[in-house]
Every structure is written in structure tokens, then in C-alpha cells.
Enzyme design. Structure first.
Site, PDB file in Angstrom:
ATOM      1  N   SER A 300     -40.916 -25.503 -18.077  1.00 25.40           N
ATOM      2  CA  SER A 300     -41.920 -24.552 -17.910  1.00 25.40           C
ATOM      3  C   SER A 300     -43.319 -25.204 -18.133  1.00 25.40           C
ATOM      4  O   SER A 300     -43.731 -26.047 -17.321  1.00 25.40           O
ATOM      5  CB  SER A 300     -41.803 -23.278 -18.703  1.00 25.40           C
ATOM      6  OG  SER A 300     -42.899 -22.087 -18.608  1.00 25.40           O
ATOM      7  N   ASP A 311     -48.351 -36.671 -10.899  1.00 19.46           N
ATOM      8  CA  ASP A 311     -48.934 -36.635  -9.540  1.00 19.46           C
ATOM      9  C   ASP A 311     -50.375 -37.185  -9.599  1.00 19.46           C
ATOM     10  O   ASP A 311     -50.867 -37.627  -8.374  1.00 19.46           O
ATOM     11  CB  ASP A 311     -49.184 -35.228  -9.209  1.00 19.46           C
ATOM     12  CG  ASP A 311     -47.854 -34.597  -8.837  1.00 19.46           C
ATOM     13  OD1 ASP A 311     -46.776 -35.117  -8.814  1.00 19.46           O
ATOM     14  OD2 ASP A 311     -47.697 -33.252  -8.453  1.00 19.46           O
ATOM     15  N   LYS A 325     -37.935 -24.936 -14.370  1.00 20.00           N
ATOM     16  CA  LYS A 325     -38.569 -23.300 -14.511  1.00 20.00           C
ATOM     17  C   LYS A 325     -39.958 -23.220 -14.126  1.00 20.00           C
ATOM     18  O   LYS A 325     -41.043 -23.701 -14.783  1.00 20.00           O
ATOM     19  CB  LYS A 325     -38.188 -22.924 -16.109  1.00 20.00           C
ATOM     20  CG  LYS A 325     -38.309 -21.511 -16.511  1.00 20.00           C
ATOM     21  CD  LYS A 325     -39.696 -20.945 -16.358  1.00 20.00           C
ATOM     22  CE  LYS A 325     -39.752 -19.555 -16.892  1.00 20.00           C
ATOM     23  NZ  LYS A 325     -41.117 -18.924 -17.055  1.00 20.00           N
TER      24      LYS A 325
END
Length: 538
Positions: A300, A311, A325
Site C-alpha cells: 500500500s 520510477d 496492494k
């Protein structure tokens, strides 16, 4: 008789109408327009079914349970994370994330049926009146809680209470005759989500976050300031076993590492407005090397931070593929204090990867078997067992490195799970609480002499050795409970990790969790790999 039944049905109809009106009051105008309450509507059908069962069923029914079961039944057919919680469950779920609760301010554990104070919270209500580590709480407001087989839950109910209220505690202290009595005024007790902050190597700081709660960002900033004062240039951010928490906490923490306007995460849903969260460029660690440690229980909000750093090519992710999640839950408070957490959107990393792993609606069992399936397929032990299709390939935003979607965050540097680290014998010792209980007794008996012998943790860490008598006591207790190693080889494999954990537990009881992790991390494979990665980076 018929009139009575008709009157009861009219009362039920009125009650349902009031409930529906209250529900509608909380909805937007658009949502009210879409909600069809006509004679043929599904919600009307549900109302009639509930009313008829409650009014006409042959046996009495618990209406509250009936409604709760209906809600659970609806949500179980959706995704794995939409859920219903009772008022009691809501409190248990939200308390660790809120950053505090009302209580007396002690860390404690139970030896058999006696509560022993591990540490009073610094400057907390118990410390202020003189309660010490090692004290046994035997009475609460003249009610005995020791030697009476009272459940842990009942003890907690007696110790906790609203801020400002008083509680009288009966304390037995080693070396002092009789029972001592202290009156403690309950107060707000902080719940830490940053478990450890220390310099793991010269110039390299280490921060471990247990979850993302209301106070996590402040704790993190305080930790960064402390480490910078100690000469930190690079950081290991440990998110192993972090189950997530608040989105906003994840965004604020990611902001500490990223450049101005860097995308952190975005959400997309069917009926909710898309949201994008960008960094402000004012963080404390926008320069320096960053390594983020993750494993299969990282989920999460922790995946949001990991995905953003990966990224944006800001740092290196080390460990194993995270949980996956990536569903956004909206909490919907119900009048009785219960709550529905309804999935309303998906999380996406800056490169466009959906964090959520695949699932079948209504198939919670298969979803919960994911860890076992990963282990069975070799994904946790061998990177060659992990295969991604070309459709799951994405590019990082600066260096155009290949990263993968399909659920979770795949680390840049894989660290296999060491399935031999925990022997069958060790797991049995842990499951039966033989290790923890032996440590509690040992620390309780020797706390004063340990404090005298080790003025600082650094001295303890470099010179303390677990006494053989403690190990022998554990092996003796294990034998009494018919827990035995299958052979000498298994015992020899068990002892090094057992002694390491015992040393860490003693450090925790004498100092805090940060010292516990300082001991354990020296043999944590993912932490060790993280240190290697930082050393090799230019």
C-alpha cells in the site's frame, strides 16, 4: 393481533425510511439522483427482505447481526480490500495510525498471568509518578489482575481510559516488600510508527518505518534531522513488513526525496475524481544516495513511496517483490461507529504501473494464498522464476530503465528469501513463546546488574554475550513442552540466530526498538545487501 402486526410493520417502515433519509443526506446531489428508490429498485428489495426476516421469522433474530452479515455479504463479492468493521474493530484498526491513544503510558508484556512493565513511556503519566521498568502491576483500582487468569483484553480495558481520568495501580517491585500504590492520571500516549533511527555505517543513516500513520511524517523528519547532525550523507529507508497506512503520509515522505514537480502517485476510479500528487522540491534528502528495502509484506502506502523513488530514478529498491496492494479505500462511517472501507480507485506509480496485483472478485481464499504460491513457484528464492510479459514492461522517467507492472514493486536488486535461516526447531520455539518468555524472565531478574554493567548501548553491543545459562534454560523448557531438534545439526543451525535474537530482545528491554534493530540488522540479508549497493554506487 393483525392490528398489532400491522402497527409493527408500519413502525419498521418508518424506521427504514428514516435510515434511508439519513443515508441520502450524506450523499452528493448526483449520487442521490442516481440512487433509485422506486418499487423495483434493488435497495428496496433489500429493505423488504430485512424487514420481513426481522418481523416474521419463526425465531428471534439479532437485527444488528443480520444487517452486518448482509453488508459483509455484499462486500465479499467485490475486491479483497473492501470491508466492513464493527465499532470495536474500527478502534483497533485506526489506533495504530492515529499516532496516540489514552492510557497510562507503559510498554508491557505478560509472564504467565502477571503484567510486567518493560519500559514506561518517556515523560508519560506512569514515569511521572515513579513507575519503573520491571514493576509488576497486580491491582487496578483495587481489582486484582495478577494470579486470576484475567484476559489481556480485560486488563487493557482497565488500564486505558479517557484522558484526565485517574487509575490506582498496585505495584510489586523486586527488592521492595509489599504492594506499592500509585495514582496515575491517564493521558495521550504516542504510538510510534518510525521503529528505528540510527547511523548504520559512517555517513549512512538508517530509518525503519513500521506503518504510515498520522505522525509518521513528523517522526521521519525528526529522524532525518538527527541523522544529518551525525554526518549522514546517504540513507537506507527500511520498509520491510510495512503494511501501509495513510496516503498523505506516503506522499509527504516521498516528497523528502524527490525534485520539484516530480510525480509521486496518481489515482483513477470509476466515479471518483482522478488525483495526482507531485513533489514540492523542498525535501531534506533531495541529494545523496537512497536505498529502499522491501519484501513480500511491504504494501500500500509503502509501495507508493517505493514506486515513486524507483520510477523517478531517485534511488535503488532492494529486496523482494512487494505485496501488490494498490486499491484506494474510502472510509464510510456508519451511525453506530462501524465503518465500511470501500474501494473507489486504483493507485498508479509515476510510470503508469498499477500497484494492485491481479485478483478474482469474491475469491478471497486464492488472494490470501499468494504468499504460498510465490514460495511454491520459487519467486521468493530465485529471480529466474519470475517472468513478466512484454505488456508489463514500463520505463523509468529519467534513465528509461525497464521496470515491471503486474502488481507490487519489483526491486532493482533481488535478495532471495533464506528458507534455511529459521529451522523447524526455531519456529516451534517461537510459536510457543518459549524465547520471548525466557528473555522476559532473564531481563527481569538481571535488569539492575545489566544497567550497571553497560552504561551505553554501544558498550553493550560490542561486548555483551548471551549467557549459556539462558540458552540452556530455553532448551530445558522446550524439552518439557516436547519441542526438540531432530538432530545435532538442526540444533547447531538454530543456536546462532537464537542467540542473536536474545541479544536483540535484551537490548530492546534495556533501551528501545531502535537498539533491537541495530542488533538484528547485522544479520538481515536485505539490510546487508542494501549496504553493499550504497557502497558500490558512484
Amino acid at each position: 393481533m393483525k392490528r398489532t402486526a400491522r402497527k409493527k410493520n408500519m413502525t419498521e417502515m418508518k424506521r427504514l425510511f428514516i435510515f434511508a433519509a439519513a443515508l441520502l443526506a450524506g450523499l452528493s446531489a448526483a449520487a442521490q439522483f442516481k440512487l433509485n428508490l422506486g418499487a423495483d429498485s434493488p435497495i428496496r428489495k433489500l429493505q423488504i427482505a430485512e424487514m420481513m426476516v426481522n418481523s416474521l421469522y419463526v425465531d428471534s433474530v439479532d437485527e444488528g447481526r443480520l444487517v452486518e452479515d448482509a453488508i459483509r455479504g455484499m462486500l465479499e463479492k467485490l475486491d479483497p480490500h473492501s470491508s466492513y468493521s464493527t465499532p470495536k474493530e474500527v478502534k483497533a484498526l485506526t489506533e495504530p495510525l492515529q499516532g496516540n491513544f489514552d492510557g497510562i503510558g507503559v510498554q508491557f508484556n505478560m509472564i504467565e498471568d502477571t503484567l510486567i512493565v518493560i519500559q514506561p513511556v518517556v515523560k508519560g503519566p506512569s514515569e511521572k509518578v515513579g513507575i519503573l521498568a520491571g514493576d509488576r502491576i497486580v491491582n487496578v483500582d483495587d481489582t486484582a489482575i495478577a494470579g486470576v487468569k484475567m484476559s489481556r483484553e480485560d486488563i487493557m480495558k482497565r488500564l486505558r481510559g479517557p484522558r484526565g481520568t485517574k487509575v490506582k495501580l498496585g505495584i510489586v517491585r523486586r527488592g521492595v516488600d509489599g504492594v506499592m500504590y500509585f495514582t496515575v492520571t491517564r493521558d495521550k500516549i504516542p504510538v510510534k510508527s518510525v521503529a528505528a533511527v540510527y547511523m548504520i555505517r559512517p555517513g549512512i543513516g538508517y530509518i525503519r518505518i513500521g506503518n504510515f500513520g498520522a505522525t509518521t511524517y513528523k517522526e521521519m523528519v525528526d529522524g532525518l534531522k538527527s541523522l544529518k547532525e551525525q554526518g549522514m550523507k546517504d540513507l537506507i529507508l527500511d520498509l520491510q513488513d510495512n503494511g501501509g497506512g495513510y496516503l498523505q503520509a506516503a506522499v509527504e515522505i516521498a516528497n523528502e526525496f524527490l525534485a520539484d514537480n516530480d510525480l509521486i502517485v496518481y489515482t483513477k476510479g470509476r466515479s471518483t475524481q482522478d488525483q495526482r500528487f507531485n513533489a514540492r522540491g523542498n525535501g531534506m534528502m533531495t541529494k545523496g544516495k537512497i536505498v529502499v528495502l522491501v519484501n513480500e509484506l511491504t504494501a500500500s502506502a509503502a509501495e507508493i513511496v517505493s514506486g515513486a523513488i524507483q520510477d523517478q530514478d531517485r534511488g535503488v529498491i532492494v529486496g523482494r517483490r512487494t505485496f501488490g496492494k494498490g486499491l484506494v479505500q474510502r472510509p464510510i462511517d456508519l451511525p453506530d461507529g462501524s465503518m465500511i472501507r470501500l474501494t473507489v480507485a486504483h493507485y498508479y506509480t509515476p510510470s503508469g504501473r498499477c500497484i494492485q496485483k491481479p485478483y478474482k472478485k469474491g475469491d478471497l481464499k486464492e488472494y490470501e494464498m499468494d504468499f504460498e504460491n510465490r514460495l511454491k513457484h520459487g519467486e521468493l528464492t530465485n529471480p529466474d522464476s519470475i517472468h513478466f510479459s512484454d505488456s508489463l514492461k514500463y520505463q523509468t522517467l529519467r534513465k528509461q530503465r525497464t521496470v515491471y507492472g503486474g502488481g507490487g514493486i519489483m526491486p532493482d536488486v533481488f535478495v532471495p528469501l533464506d528458507t534455511m535461516q529459521f529451522t523447524r526447531f526455531y519456529r516451534q520455539l517461537a510459536v510457543k513463546s518459549i524465547i520471548v518468555n525466557a528473555n522476559l524472565r532473564y531481563t527481569d531478574r538481571h535488569r539492575k546488574e545489566l544497567k550497571r554493567a553497560y552504561a551505553s548501548f554501544e558498550q553493550f553491543d560490542s561486548t555483551y554475550e548471551v549467557p549459556q545459562s539462558l540458552v540452556d534454560g530455553i532448551l530445558g523448557e522446550a524439552e518439557k513442552q516436547n519441542v526438540k531438534p531432530k538432530d545435532r545439526e538442526e540444533l547447531d543451525k538454530t543456536l546462532p540466530y537464537l542467540k542473536l535474537q536474545l541479544k536483540a530482545l535484551v537490548a530492546r528491554d534495556l533501551w528501545d526498538m531502535s537498539e533491537y534493530f541495530q542488533v538484528m540488522n547485522e544479520e538481515n540479508h536485505i539490510v546487508k545487501k542494501g549496504l553493499e549497493v550504497i557502497a558500490k554506487q558512484e
